[in-house]
Design a protein around this motif. Structure first.
Motif, PDB file in Angstrom:
ATOM      1  N   PRO A  39      36.024  41.721  51.737  1.00 25.54           N
ATOM      2  CA  PRO A  39      36.639  40.770  52.726  1.00 25.54           C
ATOM      3  C   PRO A  39      36.134  39.412  53.135  1.00 25.54           C
ATOM      4  N   GLY A  40      36.689  38.216  53.009  1.00 25.46           N
ATOM      5  CA  GLY A  40      35.857  37.151  53.504  1.00 25.46           C
ATOM      6  C   GLY A  40      35.076  36.528  52.596  1.00 25.46           C
ATOM      7  N   THR A  41      35.025  36.811  51.242  1.00 27.10           N
ATOM      8  CA  THR A  41      34.195  36.489  50.121  1.00 27.10           C
ATOM      9  C   THR A  41      35.039  35.837  49.146  1.00 27.10           C
ATOM     10  N   SER A  42      34.463  34.779  48.505  1.00 26.22           N
ATOM     11  CA  SER A  42      34.901  34.270  47.143  1.00 26.22           C
ATOM     12  C   SER A  42      33.667  33.507  46.439  1.00 26.22           C
ATOM     13  N   GLY A  43      34.079  33.088  45.159  1.00 28.05           N
ATOM     14  CA  GLY A  43      33.188  32.446  44.412  1.00 28.05           C
ATOM     15  C   GLY A  43      32.345  33.605  43.637  1.00 28.05           C
ATOM     16  N   THR A  44      31.082  33.060  43.332  1.00 27.73           N
ATOM     17  CA  THR A  44      30.162  33.939  42.480  1.00 27.73           C
ATOM     18  C   THR A  44      28.990  34.651  43.242  1.00 27.73           C
ATOM     19  N   GLY A  45      29.217  34.750  44.606  1.00 27.94           N
ATOM     20  CA  GLY A  45      28.219  35.323  45.558  1.00 27.94           C
ATOM     21  C   GLY A  45      28.566  36.887  45.669  1.00 27.94           C
ATOM     22  N   PRO A  46      27.938  37.665  46.674  1.00 30.25           N
ATOM     23  CA  PRO A  46      28.124  38.653  46.996  1.00 30.25           C
ATOM     24  C   PRO A  46      29.647  39.044  47.055  1.00 30.25           C
ATOM     25  N   GLY A  47      30.016  40.143  46.510  1.00 26.26           N
ATOM     26  CA  GLY A  47      31.517  40.661  46.749  1.00 26.26           C
ATOM     27  C   GLY A  47      32.602  39.712  46.170  1.00 26.26           C
ATOM     28  N   SER A  48      32.168  38.667  45.451  1.00 28.74           N
ATOM     29  CA  SER A  48      33.282  37.736  44.985  1.00 28.74           C
ATOM     30  C   SER A  48      33.788  38.531  43.686  1.00 28.74           C
ATOM     31  N   SER A  49      34.885  37.863  43.343  1.00 26.55           N
ATOM     32  CA  SER A  49      35.647  38.652  42.064  1.00 26.55           C
ATOM     33  C   SER A  49      35.019  38.160  40.792  1.00 26.55           C
ATOM     34  N   PRO A  50      34.458  39.420  40.160  1.00 29.62           N
ATOM     35  CA  PRO A  50      33.712  39.066  39.096  1.00 29.62           C
ATOM     36  C   PRO A  50      34.518  38.667  37.917  1.00 29.62           C
ATOM     37  N   THR A  51      33.906  38.075  36.882  1.00 31.47           N
ATOM     38  CA  THR A  51      34.594  37.957  35.576  1.00 31.47           C
ATOM     39  C   THR A  51      33.754  38.401  34.499  1.00 31.47           C
ATOM     40  N   ALA A  52      34.425  38.548  33.308  1.00 31.44           N
ATOM     41  CA  ALA A  52      33.462  39.425  32.063  1.00 31.44           C
ATOM     42  C   ALA A  52      34.205  38.845  30.956  1.00 31.44           C
ATOM     43  N   ALA A  53      33.333  39.086  29.817  1.00 33.69           N
ATOM     44  CA  ALA A  53      33.467  38.829  28.630  1.00 33.69           C
ATOM     45  C   ALA A  53      34.746  39.698  28.239  1.00 33.69           C
ATOM     46  N   PRO A  54      35.746  39.299  27.280  1.00 41.37           N
ATOM     47  CA  PRO A  54      36.584  40.142  26.700  1.00 41.37           C
ATOM     48  C   PRO A  54      35.998  41.359  26.005  1.00 41.37           C
ATOM     49  N   GLY A  55      36.696  42.358  26.211  1.00 42.97           N
ATOM     50  CA  GLY A  55      36.225  43.765  25.677  1.00 42.97           C
ATOM     51  C   GLY A  55      35.318  44.654  26.771  1.00 42.97           C
ATOM     52  N   THR A  56      34.926  43.589  27.941  1.00 43.43           N
ATOM     53  CA  THR A  56      34.334  44.569  28.854  1.00 43.43           C
ATOM     54  C   THR A  56      35.345  44.918  30.001  1.00 43.43           C
ATOM     55  N   SER A  57      35.534  46.223  30.112  1.00 47.62           N
ATOM     56  CA  SER A  57      36.463  46.697  31.270  1.00 47.62           C
ATOM     57  C   SER A  57      36.168  46.300  32.665  1.00 47.62           C
ATOM     58  N   ALA A  58      37.398  46.202  33.315  1.00 45.10           N
ATOM     59  CA  ALA A  58      37.490  45.664  34.670  1.00 45.10           C
ATOM     60  C   ALA A  58      36.573  46.861  35.588  1.00 45.10           C
ATOM     61  N   ALA A  59      36.463  47.904  35.112  1.00 44.70           N
ATOM     62  CA  ALA A  59      35.887  48.921  35.765  1.00 44.70           C
ATOM     63  C   ALA A  59      34.326  48.932  35.850  1.00 44.70           C
ATOM     64  N   VAL A  60      33.852  48.473  34.499  1.00 48.18           N
ATOM     65  CA  VAL A  60      32.299  48.270  34.302  1.00 48.18           C
ATOM     66  C   VAL A  60      31.988  47.087  35.011  1.00 48.18           C
TER      67      VAL A  60
END
Length: 184
Positions: A39-60
């Motif tokens: 809650p209350g976070t965004s961007g690349t800091g702690p708690g932000s929505s992470p991104t990953a390379a194709p093939g990396t599961s959302a769970a990982v």
């Protein structure tokens, strides 16, 4: 009997673990895992929505982000204790170990194409006494072990991440937790 309170960073880690949910698509038969930012976070800091390379599961991706955030908050908290109380008890050694955990997790995140939280992490304020600080550390390490217990099933398909989580969990359980129990 001591009151057992979860430190804020451990509570945040458990919240982040709980924010990961699996959903099945009845039409495609596929299962996907999503991760909600703290809650209350965004961007690349702690708690932000992470991104990953194709093939990396959302769970990982979510598990690495959760672990990195918790480890960063733990190290910041232990650094706060050292700044306030000095090089006392197990804090210098455990803070150094947390830094090694962070480095390992950052390397894994990079290998999996995960945009890792980069901080800055503020941690919790240091308590007034060494005994209180050790109790806080004990509760924190107990929460970290529980967090890794919850994260490990989510990364079973990523052998390198699962192995690192297993090793870090063992260090938290077998080394850090007893050190804080001894000084508390």
């Amino acid at each position: 009997m001591r009151r057992r309170l979860l430190p804020m960073f451990a509570l945040a880690a458990v919240t982040l673990v709980g924010a990961c949910s699996s959903t099945s698509s009845p039409t495609s038969g596929t299962t996907s895992t999503t991760s909600a930012a703290a809650p209350g976070t965004s961007g690349t800091g702690p708690g932000s929505s992470p991104t990953a390379a194709p093939g990396t599961s959302a769970a990982v991706t979510a598990a690495l982000t959760t672990a990195l955030t918790a480890e960063g908050q733990a190290k910041a908290t232990y650094d706060n204790v050292i700044a306030k109380l000095g090089q006392v008890g197990p804090f210098p050694n455990v803070a150094a170990a947390e830094a090694r955990h962070i480095t390992t997790l950052q390397q894994l995140a990079q290998a999996h194409g995960v945009t890792a939280p980069s901080g800055p992490f503020t941690g919790q304020a240091a308590p007034a006494t060494l005994t209180e600080a050790c109790q806080m550390g004990e509760h924190a390490e107990d929460a970290m072990v529980s967090m890794y217990d919850q994260l490990l099933p989510q990364v079973s398909g990523a052998g390198d991440v699962a192995q690192a989580f297993t090793n870090i969990r063992a260090a938290e359980h077998d080394s850090h937790l007893p050190a804080f129990e001894h000084c508390a």
